[in-house]
Write a protein that holds these residues in place. Structure first.
Motif, PDB file in Angstrom:
ATOM      1  N   UNK A 260      84.110 -34.652 -18.656  1.00 54.79           N
ATOM      2  CA  UNK A 260      83.058 -33.882 -19.306  1.00 54.79           C
ATOM      3  C   UNK A 260      81.708 -34.143 -18.629  1.00 54.79           C
ATOM      4  N   UNK A 261      81.567 -35.288 -17.963  1.00 59.35           N
ATOM      5  CA  UNK A 261      80.323 -35.588 -17.250  1.00 59.35           C
ATOM      6  C   UNK A 261      80.155 -34.671 -16.039  1.00 59.35           C
ATOM      7  N   UNK A 262      81.230 -34.451 -15.297  1.00 55.54           N
ATOM      8  CA  UNK A 262      81.147 -33.566 -14.132  1.00 55.54           C
ATOM      9  C   UNK A 262      81.086 -32.098 -14.539  1.00 55.54           C
ATOM     10  N   UNK A 263      81.577 -31.781 -15.722  1.00 64.67           N
ATOM     11  CA  UNK A 263      81.541 -30.400 -16.192  1.00 64.67           C
ATOM     12  C   UNK A 263      80.146 -30.014 -16.679  1.00 64.67           C
ATOM     13  N   UNK A 264      79.458 -30.974 -17.308  1.00 65.22           N
ATOM     14  CA  UNK A 264      78.100 -30.723 -17.801  1.00 65.22           C
ATOM     15  C   UNK A 264      77.151 -31.781 -17.239  1.00 65.22           C
ATOM     16  N   UNK A 265      76.959 -31.809 -15.913  1.00 65.83           N
ATOM     17  CA  UNK A 265      76.153 -32.877 -15.303  1.00 65.83           C
ATOM     18  C   UNK A 265      74.706 -32.874 -15.757  1.00 65.83           C
ATOM     19  N   UNK A 266      74.144 -31.692 -16.000  1.00 66.17           N
ATOM     20  CA  UNK A 266      72.732 -31.602 -16.382  1.00 66.17           C
ATOM     21  C   UNK A 266      72.479 -32.267 -17.737  1.00 66.17           C
ATOM     22  N   UNK A 267      73.453 -32.193 -18.627  1.00 68.59           N
ATOM     23  CA  UNK A 267      73.295 -32.821 -19.942  1.00 68.59           C
ATOM     24  C   UNK A 267      73.300 -34.336 -19.817  1.00 68.59           C
ATOM     25  N   UNK A 268      74.245 -34.865 -19.050  1.00 72.15           N
ATOM     26  CA  UNK A 268      74.381 -36.314 -18.951  1.00 72.15           C
ATOM     27  C   UNK A 268      73.325 -36.933 -18.042  1.00 72.15           C
ATOM     28  N   UNK A 269      72.827 -36.168 -17.093  1.00 69.38           N
ATOM     29  CA  UNK A 269      71.690 -36.650 -16.298  1.00 69.38           C
ATOM     30  C   UNK A 269      70.445 -36.752 -17.178  1.00 69.38           C
ATOM     31  N   UNK A 270      70.306 -35.792 -18.083  1.00 70.57           N
ATOM     32  CA  UNK A 270      69.163 -35.797 -18.999  1.00 70.57           C
ATOM     33  C   UNK A 270      69.208 -37.006 -19.931  1.00 70.57           C
ATOM     34  N   UNK A 271      70.363 -37.256 -20.561  1.00 67.55           N
ATOM     35  CA  UNK A 271      70.416 -38.361 -21.519  1.00 67.55           C
ATOM     36  C   UNK A 271      70.401 -39.723 -20.813  1.00 67.55           C
ATOM     37  N   UNK A 272      70.755 -39.761 -19.521  1.00 70.10           N
ATOM     38  CA  UNK A 272      70.672 -41.031 -18.793  1.00 70.10           C
ATOM     39  C   UNK A 272      69.220 -41.463 -18.592  1.00 70.10           C
TER      40      UNK A 272
END
Length: 413
Positions: A260-272
């Motif tokens: 799910x991280x590679x599918x929605x990278x922009x979301x997980x980059x944001x929360x990181x």
């Protein structure tokens, strides 16, 4: 008993210590440490709480890892079927740390009413589907029953779509689904709304509705053992990259995996980025708290200058006297930490229990109530780290004691 510790203890218990000129400044320093630890705990709890909440919501709609054919690529729609008769399904025992696996299929459609229409993504689910996340999202009605022998019309729709289409619980409506040959007449299905959910994640709420997977299979002319993809849920989200590689190595060569991280990278980059903010806040607060304690230490030294002169005249060395004041300062820091922990843990518990603090713009953070999450080791590490760093910051200022001469110190008023 240790000589320096004994004297430090006597100073702390002395009545004149509590009523001296330095008492107010010392109380301010203790309050600064307490407020600092509260702010650090709240920063960690809210930052991690928001990360965890967003992770759970994204995973609720997609699983932690998806297994599908290579032909599907990154499409949200199930283009090509996958045979559900796999060694890893329904029990994925080849890889440790897997909590659940479920079979799903998706198909794009259009809901048409007399007034308007909306594009939707019908997610077909079966009796193996994990409804737990949607039990928390459910706002009205109940969850669809997809375990009957025959397919039914029951669906779960988002509150966002229900408002846009002016639907309410119990309404029925028709949905059009394009065929592979777009020149042919679309498939038409009638559904009944038995439940309305709201996840707060508009990316999914604005188009996802959950239906019986057999509708998707029938429209796509698939066999009953053919599905769109598998969704895998892990015991620990932190191991997702490792488990993705392990799962890829055990599935057949015609299947691909995607986290799910590679599918929605922009979301997980944001929360990181929340981690950067947390460390920045902690660093600033520790520096401010340390400066306050340095001020308190200097006031303590000034207030006890005659005592320093007496101890030096009796043969105490500089380091021994410095340790007395460092022990004293450590005690003050510990008092501040104690009050800070009580207040901080109380605030975090109250927010988690009652949710009185809310985001002014919930659409931006995908949740209305500010979530909190903190673990015991975070609290322990925060307290130990703050105590050690503040004490280390006091070692250099305590060097001023070496500049005090016994004769002048004894006469000091």
């Amino acid at each position: 008993m240790n000589y320096e510790f004994f004297i430090a203890k006597r100073i702390i218990k002395a009545k004149q210590y509590k009523s001296s000129v330095s008492a107010t400044i010392i109380k301010i320093a203790i309050a600064a440490i307490a407020i600092g630890i509260v702010m650090m705990m709240v920063a960690i709890a809210t930052g991690m709480g928001l990360q965890k909440t967003i992770q759970e919501k994204v995973s609720a709609f997609n699983g932690h890892i998806q297994i599908s054919t290579f032909d599907n690529n990154d499409s949200e729609v199930s283009l090509f079927p996958v045979d559900s008769k796999q060694e890893f399904y329904p029990n994925f025992t080849q890889v440790e740390g897997i909590k659940h696996i479920q079979a799903v299929a998706t198909k794009a459609g259009i809901i048409r009413t007399e007034k308007t229409f909306e594009g939707v993504l019908a997610k077909g689910v079966g009796k193996d589907y994990n409804w737990k996340p949607f039990e928390d999202f459910l706002k009205e009605g109940r969850l669809p029953n997809v375990s009957e022998k025959r397919e039914n019309r029951e669906i779960l729709i988002s509150r966002y779509l229900a408002r846009r289409l002016e639907f309410k619980l119990g309404d029925t409506f028709k949905t059009l689904f394009l065929k592979e040959n777009t020149s042919e007449i679309p498939n038409e299905r009638t559904f009944e709304i038995v439940g309305i959910y709201e996840s707060g994640f508009q990316k999914f709420d604005e188009n996802v509705m959950l239906v019986d997977i057999r509708h998707i299979q029938r429209m796509n002319k698939w066999e009953k053992d053919q599905i769109g993809n598998f969704e895998v849920f892990l015991d620990d989200f932190e191991t997702i990259q490792q488990k993705d590689d392990e799962i890829y190595s055990v599935v057949p060569s015609n299947l691909n995996t995607q986290s799910v991280i590679s599918k929605f990278p922009f979301i997980f980059e944001w929360i990181s980025l929340f981690d950067v903010n947390i460390f920045l806040i902690i660093g600033i607060i520790i520096i401010v708290g340390g400066i306050n304690m340095i001020t308190a230490l200097l006031v303590l030294i000034l207030d006890r200058t005659p005592m320093i002169g007496i101890l030096k005249s009796l043969g105490s060395n500089d380091w021994s006297i410095r340790k007395i004041f460092l022990y004293n300062a450590t005690y003050l820091i510990a008092i501040g930490l104690l009050f800070g922990n009580v207040i901080g843990i109380g605030l975090i518990w109250a927010q988690r229990a009652f949710g009185f603090l809310k985001f002014p713009n919930p659409e931006q953070y995908h949740t209305t109530i500010i979530p909190t999450h903190i673990e015991l080791w975070h609290i322990v590490a925060l307290n130990i780290g703050t105590l050690i760093l503040c004490v280390l910051m006091l070692i250099i200022p305590s060097y001023i004691i070496t500049k005090i001469t016994p004769v002048k110190a004894i006469k000091f008023q």
